[in-house]
Design a protein around this motif. Sequence first.
Motif, PDB file in Angstrom:
ATOM      1  N   CYS A 217      24.006  34.956  29.478  1.00  0.00           N
ATOM      2  CA  CYS A 217      25.311  35.277  28.879  1.00  0.00           C
ATOM      3  C   CYS A 217      25.435  36.803  28.765  1.00  0.00           C
ATOM      4  O   CYS A 217      24.557  37.457  28.188  1.00  0.00           O
ATOM      5  N   CYS A 220      26.036  37.790  24.777  1.00  0.00           N
ATOM      6  CA  CYS A 220      24.969  37.768  23.756  1.00  0.00           C
ATOM      7  C   CYS A 220      23.558  37.750  24.346  1.00  0.00           C
ATOM      8  O   CYS A 220      22.581  37.659  23.609  1.00  0.00           O
ATOM      9  N   CYS A 231      28.466  29.715  27.405  1.00  0.00           N
ATOM     10  CA  CYS A 231      27.247  29.987  26.639  1.00  0.00           C
ATOM     11  C   CYS A 231      27.120  29.011  25.472  1.00  0.00           C
ATOM     12  O   CYS A 231      28.055  28.836  24.697  1.00  0.00           O
ATOM     13  N   CYS A 234      27.273  31.409  22.088  1.00  0.00           N
ATOM     14  CA  CYS A 234      28.474  32.107  21.612  1.00  0.00           C
ATOM     15  C   CYS A 234      29.755  31.619  22.295  1.00  0.00           C
ATOM     16  O   CYS A 234      30.842  32.037  21.911  1.00  0.00           O
TER      17      CYS A 234
HETATM   18 ZN    ZN Z   1      26.410  34.071  24.664  1.00  0.00          ZN
END
Ligand code: ZN
Length: 320
Positions: A217, A220, A231, A234
């Motif tokens: 990702c 994050c 993801c 997040c």
């Molecule tokens: Zn993420």
Amino acid sequence: MSDEADGLEARLRAYEGRPAAVAGVGRDPVNLPMIRHWCEAMGDANPAYTGADAIAPPTMLQAWIMRGLVTALEGSGGSSGQGGVGEGVGGRTGGRAAEYEELLGLLDAAGCTAVVATDCEQEYLRPLRPGDEVAFDTVIESVSGRKTTALGAGHFVTTRTDVRVAGELVGTHRFRILKYAPARRKPKERRPRPVINRDNAGFWEGVREHRLLIQRCTACDTLRFPWLPGCNACGAQEWDTVEASGEGAVFSYVVMHHPPFPAFSPPYAVGLIELAEGVRIVSDVVGVPYDKVRIGMPVRLEFRRYDEELVLPVFEGTVA
Ligand code: ZN
């Protein structure tokens, strides 16, 4: 049909009516102990087969004309048929007439090297009783044209054994074998193809280049495997990839025994591999016996080609 096949069929048919075994003699006279063993083995409690007036079960006909194990192993040859081949089973030699050996040899030479017994018919003209001494002759009754079967193409050979006691015909035993050329085995079953879609296409592109790619990702930095559109941590949909180092360990595993799937040969170990990067992948554990795979076993990535289009990442284990 080719001239060659025509010629073979004519040569095969020339054996019809010729002897397969001559002047065979039963190894033992009809006797109560063999009758008792037979009835016990068959679970046949018919009172006709016991007592002072016992007769032999009619289906024992073949038992009285079979060669014993020892004489079969000696394979002494000759056509006098000591113990004989009345049952007509391929693979026995001693006692068979030379003509029958020639016929089988001709079929062998034509590629029909395999044999299977297909069926047996018996006729009973009068009961056999203890003390009866059995004699027999076997004739090659028919040789079929070339037939295609599920086993392969070949020829049916039917022999007929006439069983006599003191010259009187007491029964006949007709036996059919198929001498055939074993069919070529089906092409090897292939492993199932991976389902490639737009969410995982990048992973399979990496495999083709012998790279195991993990999604990351870009919001994050969380790594994820298998490949997904978003993801887990997040929810962001932007990602890039990192290439796995190839180091890992068996996090868990199962050993597959059953059912056997095409292209797989049980038993085999399927591992849940924890990569050094922290994500897990399900794959084969190779290079170690299935029963030596252990949780925590270090493994290393390799790419294995299964057929002209399928390459898969697998993990080679090392026995401590
Ligand atoms: Zn993420």
